[in-house]
Design a protein around this motif. Structure first.
Motif, PDB file in Angstrom:
ATOM      1  N   ASP A 179       0.838  -1.309  -0.198  1.00 51.07           N
ATOM      2  CA  ASP A 179      -0.591   0.343   0.037  1.00 51.07           C
ATOM      3  C   ASP A 179       0.593   1.629  -0.043  1.00 51.07           C
ATOM      4  N   TRP A 209      -6.736  -4.428   6.812  1.00 52.41           N
ATOM      5  CA  TRP A 209      -7.024  -2.554   6.765  1.00 52.41           C
ATOM      6  C   TRP A 209      -8.348  -2.193   6.368  1.00 52.41           C
ATOM      7  N   GLU A 212      -7.619  -5.449  16.124  1.00 50.95           N
ATOM      8  CA  GLU A 212      -6.688  -4.698  16.388  1.00 50.95           C
ATOM      9  C   GLU A 212      -6.411  -3.964  18.290  1.00 50.95           C
ATOM     10  N   SER A 241     -10.316  -0.044   8.714  1.00 53.49           N
ATOM     11  CA  SER A 241     -10.818   1.649   8.728  1.00 53.49           C
ATOM     12  C   SER A 241     -11.872   1.420   9.010  1.00 53.49           C
TER      13      SER A 241
END
Length: 581
Positions: free
Chosen positions: A188, A315, A383, A319
């Motif tokens: 990324d 990811w 996370e 988000s």
């Protein structure tokens, strides 16, 4: 140090190679080659009253070099891309030869022809104008005399200076992406750097046309990602047939994309796509290919067969949970581009904890299993701290109920059962089934919090025979509440007040009183079944219940006491993250 003739030859060779590489598609022309229009606008030609009399559609043709050509038989001496200067003094009489002459120049891919008036011709011959117009060859007239040597000096000086700038730009691009490769930068980040260099949106996609990473570069996420899979397939179909075999950058589709394969050691993993943008001094294709090399090296250095997709899915879920998105529409476009349909679908968040000794399902396994059941799924890891490392968060997309289609709840139960097998007896929790992609965050959080309050399969009083594979937040309101409050100091204080004595006794004497209490609370109205689940005889089980009641100083037949102890045990399990002991 290189001599000036050698340096000039290197630059001339570079311009020739560049011209040939991009002759078939001028939309990626390097900035180092001026166009016919730009050359005609130079002061030396503008002072001569340069004006276009034919072939204006070809004014964007790149000029590789300028030649003075008074001979009729000059076409065989050209390599393409030249702008010819002439006064006509050496041309044959009449105009019958002009059609063949212009046809030869066009076939030689000449950039254009400039005719100075006043020496041989007072005005441009009509036949010459008609022939140039027919072949689309730019024809310009000079009304006043100019020094042709000044023209060649000005144009060649510009080409050499800009080619030097292009060579420096290519060195800078090579150094930049080589450094990213050596540093082990993730995909990324490489994509983001490429978008910054090209100043246009860039997407990294896998072979299934699903987005792995992207950088909008000023474009909205909705505009960039909307309908990505279908747009990408159309662009690939429009690529030249020879491009895949050559493995080189090619143009695809009406949107003006540049596509470069990501491959090494005979394996192609995906494509790097640059959307339309302004020219780059080094050439947009070269920049794209340098980034593709960096991505290939990054993929090889990672040493895994499937590393991009899990990282991208993780990811995306992060988000979602952290609220890092502008709108539900933008979020939906991101999920759709990642391969999880959200329009007219039912969505649900799952949390999975693999058994202590069993395998943890991978992203590819989860995705394949979902597709085999008519659903879709992506996954990541939590996370937040405090959760076991073998925990997965899974976003599931289920088809809407309708004629001939199973109920979403039935599909979810079947999917969970198969997932539990993949995880070696995994425990799963589900949040609410929702219809809006933004509500998926709450569903995932509920599933994770519920899972944290559920004991592992091998924990004391844990997963019992016949227990459901999938625990739903709607069916476990108390566990759901305890899971949400598990880090609250007041709940922790209540747990210590309620169970502290038993926990200390177990720690100091090696007993299993908390496990016995947990089994009892699972079947408060059936002590025989509770004893069987704790693997104790009824007499021993009853004796330990008496010890528990004595240590706690309470009556285990009191309904309110049982409810309070149940909440305390759930809080103890939630505080341990639901891990097996």
């Amino acid at each position: 140090m290189l001599s000036l003739p050698i340096l000039t030859w290197m630059i001339w060779s570079n311009t020739l190679t560049t011209q040939r590489n991009f002759a078939s598609n001028r939309t990626d022309r390097p900035a180092a080659l001026p166009t016919v229009a730009e050359v005609l606008a130079l002061p030396v030609l503008a002072d001569g009253g340069a004006r276009v009399v034919a072939g204006s559609h070809g004014l964007d043709s790149p000029v590789r070099w300028v030649h003075v050509a008074e001979s009729r038989d000059v076409a065989g001496l050209l390599d393409g891309g030249e702008l010819l200067l002439a006064t006509g003094v050496g041309w044959p009489d009449g105009d019958g030869w002009m059609a063949g002459y212009i046809a030869e120049l066009s076939a030689a891919r000449v950039a254009g022809l400039v005719l100075e008036l006043g020496t041989r011709y007072a005005s441009v011959p009509e036949t010459l104008v008609e022939c140039c117009a027919a072949h689309g060859l730019p024809l310009a007239a000079l009304d006043r005399r100019v020094k042709f040597v000044s023209v060649t000096e000005a144009v060649h000086g510009r080409i050499i200076a800009e080619q030097m700038a292009a060579l420096r730009a290519r060195d800078e691009v090579h150094a930049q992406f080589s450094e990213l490769s050596l540093r082990g930068s993730p995909a990324d980040y490489i994509v983001a750097q490429l978008a910054a260099v090209l100043r246009c949106p860039v997407v990294l996609e896998d072979m299934a046309h699903q987005v792995v990473a992207y950088e909008p570069a000023g474009l909205s996420e909705e505009a960039l990602l909307h309908g990505w899979e279908s747009r990408s397939r159309a662009a690939h179909r429009a690529r030249p047939q020879e491009a895949p075999q050559g493995g080189r950058t090619s143009h695809g589709g009406a949107e003006g994309w540049l596509l470069t394969p990501i491959e090494a050691r005979g394996t192609r993993w995906g494509y790097l796509v640059a959307l339309a943008g302004e020219p780059h001094p080094a050439g947009r294709a070269l920049v794209l290919e340098q980034a593709a090399v960096a991505l290939s090296l990054s993929r090889l250095a990672d040493g895994t067969a499937e590393n991009w997709t899990p990282a991208a899915q993780h990811w995306l879920l992060a988000s979602l949970l952290e609220g890092r998105y502008r709108s539900d529409t933008a979020l939906g476009a991101r999920f759709e581009a990642m391969g999880l349909p959200v329009a007219r679908r039912r969505l649900c968040g799952l949390a999975l904890r693999a058994a202590t000794t069993g395998p943890t399902p991978g992203a590819a396994e989860v995705s394949r299993l979902a597709r085999s059941m008519g659903a879709a799924a992506i996954c990541g890891t939590p996370e937040a701290s405090g959760y076991p490392g073998r925990t997965l968060l899974i976003a599931v997309s289920l088809p809407e109920p309708g004629p001939g289609r199973p109920d979403p709840g039935t599909v979810l139960d079947s999917f969970a059962a198969r997932l539990a097998q993949l995880g070696g007896g995994a425990v799963l929790a589900a949040g609410d089934v929702v219809e809006q992609v933004g509500a998926l965050a709450a569903s995932l959080n509920d599933a994770l919090e519920l899972l944290a309050s559920i004991p592992g399969a091998s924990s004391p009083g844990g997963q019992r025979a016949g227990a459901p594979v999938l625990h739903r937040a709607t069916d476990r309101p108390l566990r759901r509440l305890i899971g949400q409050l598990r880090t609250d100091p007041r709940l922790q204080e209540y747990l210590e007040r309620s169970l502290g004595t038993l926990l200390d006794h177990d720690a100091n004497h090696g007993t299993d009183l908390v496990a016995v209490l947990t089994a009892f609370l699972a079947h408060p109205g059936n002590r025989t079944r509770a004893a069987a689940n704790s693997h104790l005889s009824r007499s021993v089980f009853y004796q330990r219940l008496d010890v528990i009641a004595s240590l706690l100083g309470t009556d285990l037949a009191d309904g309110e006491v049982i409810a309070g102890l149940q909440a305390a045990v759930m809080a103890w399990e939630a505080g341990r993250g639901g891990q097996a002991r």
